[in-house]
Design an enzyme around this catalytic site. Structure first.
Site: not given
Ligand code: IPE
Ligand code: IPE
Ligand code: MG
Length: 237
Positions: A17, A65
């Site tokens: 993340d 996502n």
């Molecule tokens: C979890 O991260 C999903 C992945 C890392 C693929 P997200 O960024 O989507 O989760 P939330 O929204 O912070 O819970």
């Molecule tokens: C994790 O990074 C990757 C995916 C969930 C695909 P994020 O896109 O969730 O990054 P933040 O949480 O917005 O920083």
């Molecule tokens: Mg995230």
């Protein structure tokens, strides 16, 4: 830092993340954060295998996502296409076997083909198993498993009340894979976000503020060190 005398967890599961925050900090579009995240992933597959981890599971794209903007989802799909090819090279060079968990039918046909190719071409590798969770959600996985199991029992006419945990788990996407010993989440969030809900029942959690694109061997070693300081319990005493 050295991992000498350290117990290496057999299965490490990561919630990668912070790609978006990494990009924002630099005034870059989110897609650039995802690209940097893919580069980190590429490096970490090799590092995890070198460190002696046997199973390395990474959450790349959740069932939730898809709710992101069309632009961001599109950028992620393009990155999947590109990095799938690169991953095949890295997996082959490091004797890594690749598996996928999640529901792949929602992806475009060429991505599905790419995933199948990656799994097929690496299936006989005997080193680390790298498990990529894409279009993965723990609830979706459990529900799919329950439906599959119900179908099998309906067909055979056997009594479904005899099902135990081990049999149920054999219907999950992770069938045959031991439960994670250590779960790492980057970027500080204290939640599971629908990751491996069944499998993480007794895993140790390590949450770091490090953003995924900045994650590296040293950060992994810190997590393993923390893991070694834990007293593992499984409910007994
Ligand atoms: C979890 O991260 C999903 C992945 C890392 C693929 P997200 O960024 O989507 O989760 P939330 O929204 O912070 O819970
Ligand atoms: C994790 O990074 C990757 C995916 C969930 C695909 P994020 O896109 O969730 O990054 P933040 O949480 O917005 O920083
Ligand atoms: Mg995230």
């Amino acid at each position: 830092m050295s991992l000498e005398n350290m117990v290496i967890p057999e299965h490490v599961a990561v919630i990668l993340d912070g790609n978006g925050r990494w990009a924002k900090k630099r005034g870059l579009p989110r897609a650039m954060g995802h690209k940097a995240g893919c580069e980190t992933l590429e490096k970490m597959v090799r590092v995890a295998s070198d460190v002696g981890i046997r199973y390395f599971t990474v959450y790349g794209f959740s069932t939730e996502n898809w709710k992101r903007s069309e632009e961001e989802v599109g950028a992620l799909m393009q990155l999947f296409r590109y990095y799938m090819v690169r991953l095949l090279k890295i997996a082959s060079a490091n004797n890594v076997r690749v598996k996928m968990i999640g529901e792949k039918s929602r992806f475009a046909p060429d991505i599905i083909k790419g995933i199948d190719n990656l799994v097929e071409k690496t299936r006989d590798n005997t080193g680390m198993t790298f498990i990529i969770a894409i279009n993965y959600g723990g609830r979706d996985e459990i529900l799919r498993a329950a439906k599959k199991l119900a179908g099998v029992y309906q067909e055979s006419g056997a009594d479904i009340r005899s099902v135990d945990e081990a049999e149920f788990a054999s219907y999950l996407d992770t069938a045959g894979i031991p439960d994670p010993d250590l779960m790492i989440r980057t970027s500080g969030e204290m939640r599971l976000s629908n990751y491996l809900l069944w499998q993480l029942a007794y895993s140790e959690f390590y949450i770091t503020d490090c953003l995924w694109p900045d994650f590296n061997q040293e950060e992994l070693e810190k997590a393993i060190l923390a893991y070694n300081s834990r007293e593992r319990r499984f409910g007994g005493r």
